[in-house]
Motif scaffolding. Sequence first.
Motif, short mmCIF file in Angstrom:
data_model
loop_
_atom_site.label_atom_id
_atom_site.label_comp_id
_atom_site.label_asym_id
_atom_site.label_seq_id
_atom_site.Cartn_x
_atom_site.Cartn_y
_atom_site.Cartn_z
N SER A 72 1.01 -1.09 -0.07
CA SER A 72 -0.11 -0.13 0.06
C SER A 72 0.87 1.29 0.07
O SER A 72 2.07 1.39 0.60
CB SER A 72 -0.77 0.11 1.22
OG SER A 72 -0.17 0.27 2.30
N TRP A 75 1.13 7.76 2.67
CA TRP A 75 0.38 8.93 2.51
C TRP A 75 1.19 9.92 1.97
O TRP A 75 2.13 10.31 2.72
CB TRP A 75 -0.35 9.37 3.89
CG TRP A 75 -1.58 8.38 4.11
CD1 TRP A 75 -1.52 7.31 4.94
CD2 TRP A 75 -2.72 8.63 3.94
NE1 TRP A 75 -2.55 6.78 5.04
CE2 TRP A 75 -3.32 7.85 4.68
CE3 TRP A 75 -3.48 9.84 3.59
CZ2 TRP A 75 -5.17 7.48 4.57
CZ3 TRP A 75 -4.77 9.96 3.28
CH2 TRP A 75 -5.65 8.71 3.91
N GLY A 157 -3.79 9.07 9.07
CA GLY A 157 -3.77 8.13 8.27
C GLY A 157 -2.11 7.59 8.10
O GLY A 157 -2.14 6.24 7.99
N THR A 160 -2.17 5.47 11.16
CA THR A 160 -3.00 4.35 11.06
C THR A 160 -2.43 2.99 10.11
O THR A 160 -2.47 2.04 10.52
CB THR A 160 -4.45 4.57 10.30
OG1 THR A 160 -5.17 5.64 11.10
CG2 THR A 160 -5.35 3.21 10.20
N LEU A 161 -1.51 3.78 9.05
CA LEU A 161 -0.89 2.73 8.27
C LEU A 161 0.27 1.97 9.21
O LEU A 161 0.40 0.86 8.78
CB LEU A 161 -0.41 3.61 7.04
CG LEU A 161 0.33 2.73 6.06
CD1 LEU A 161 -0.52 1.61 5.38
CD2 LEU A 161 0.99 3.83 5.08
N ARG A 197 -5.22 -2.53 4.64
CA ARG A 197 -4.46 -1.94 3.70
C ARG A 197 -5.24 -1.47 2.57
O ARG A 197 -5.21 -0.02 2.11
CB ARG A 197 -3.19 -2.57 3.25
CG ARG A 197 -2.11 -2.87 4.17
CD ARG A 197 -0.90 -3.64 3.50
NE ARG A 197 0.31 -3.66 4.62
CZ ARG A 197 1.22 -2.93 4.34
NH1 ARG A 197 1.21 -1.77 3.75
NH2 ARG A 197 2.36 -2.97 5.19
N GLN A 200 -7.13 1.56 3.38
CA GLN A 200 -6.27 2.95 3.32
C GLN A 200 -6.22 3.41 2.03
O GLN A 200 -6.23 4.61 1.95
CB GLN A 200 -4.90 2.53 4.08
CG GLN A 200 -4.95 2.23 5.50
CD GLN A 200 -5.13 3.79 6.23
OE1 GLN A 200 -4.60 4.42 6.09
NE2 GLN A 200 -6.45 3.93 6.89
N GLN A 201 -5.89 2.59 0.86
CA GLN A 201 -5.86 2.81 -0.36
C GLN A 201 -7.34 3.66 -0.88
O GLN A 201 -7.01 4.74 -1.74
CB GLN A 201 -5.23 1.65 -1.46
CG GLN A 201 -4.17 1.15 -1.08
CD GLN A 201 -3.51 0.12 -2.05
OE1 GLN A 201 -4.42 -0.40 -2.52
NE2 GLN A 201 -2.33 -0.11 -2.18
N ASN A 203 -9.14 5.10 0.93
CA ASN A 203 -9.40 6.48 1.53
C ASN A 203 -8.72 7.34 0.71
O ASN A 203 -9.15 8.41 0.77
CB ASN A 203 -8.94 6.32 3.13
CG ASN A 203 -10.11 5.32 4.04
OD1 ASN A 203 -11.29 5.38 3.28
ND2 ASN A 203 -9.78 4.86 4.95
N GLN A 204 -7.41 7.24 0.25
CA GLN A 204 -6.73 7.96 -0.41
C GLN A 204 -7.28 8.43 -1.54
O GLN A 204 -7.35 9.66 -2.05
CB GLN A 204 -5.09 7.44 -0.46
CG GLN A 204 -4.36 7.25 0.89
CD GLN A 204 -3.15 6.46 0.42
OE1 GLN A 204 -2.34 6.92 -0.24
NE2 GLN A 204 -2.98 5.57 1.32
#
Length: 259
Positions: A72, A75, A157, A160-161, A197, A200-201, A203-204
């Motif tokens: 992933s 950020w 983020g 979190t990552l 993961r 997260q991607q 969300n980005q």
Amino acid sequence: MRKPLLRVGALTIALALAVVTVPVKAQFVVYDPTNYIEAVLQYEQLIRQYEFLIQQAKRVPVNLATRYPARSRDWNTHDLATGLLYAQPLLAALNAGDVTGAAYRGVIDPLDVPTDVLGRMPAEMQRRLANAYSTIELADSITRLAIDQTGMARVDGRFTLQAIRHVEADAVNPDDAFHTQTALLEKMNVALAIDLRLSQQTNQFQLSALEQSIVDNKRKRDTEATLMNATIRQWRYGKAYGDDLFRRTAVNIDSWRPY
């Protein structure tokens, strides 16, 4: 003959009394085949349970870190040192948040306050002006909040990552101290880390789309604010202001050339 017989009888009685007075120490073992079989069965059951627990405690015969890899992106943040002239404060807010909204207000034209001209307008015009004015105010509030949330999401983020990476590392750690569950639970942990993961991607990507919407909304807002301010000023300064505004606009359009 009687005397020897009497002596033998007396001796026999004495020996019998002596035997009776000595405590009995020897014990007889009683063998119960039913109890013996039950004990053997319980022992075998304990062995099977132990073997089952040992089997469940075994690791998956593969290297989890290399067999289930997940990737992933980190950020990213807006670069504030690449020849930008006026957008640095707003981009900084998109990087780290801005709860005050100062960065957004610094790149927009402020709305003129129409309270001094409302009395000159007909009631219907006042209503239409209020509706349009509230739309711009609503857009400003939503945009300021979106900018702050986008920046805070970037800040949070990264943490979190990092937590997701720790979860993934613990799931594949070869040290037995990190594994009190079965191999099935280990695979579930790895799957969960992969899912986190991917989230997260997602969300980005959603934040990137939100930022594009912010830019588009700002363009529309600036246009609406310009029209709103022109309307207020026309009512404030009278017909002459409007005639002069439209005359200058017409001249600019007529004289405009693409080169």
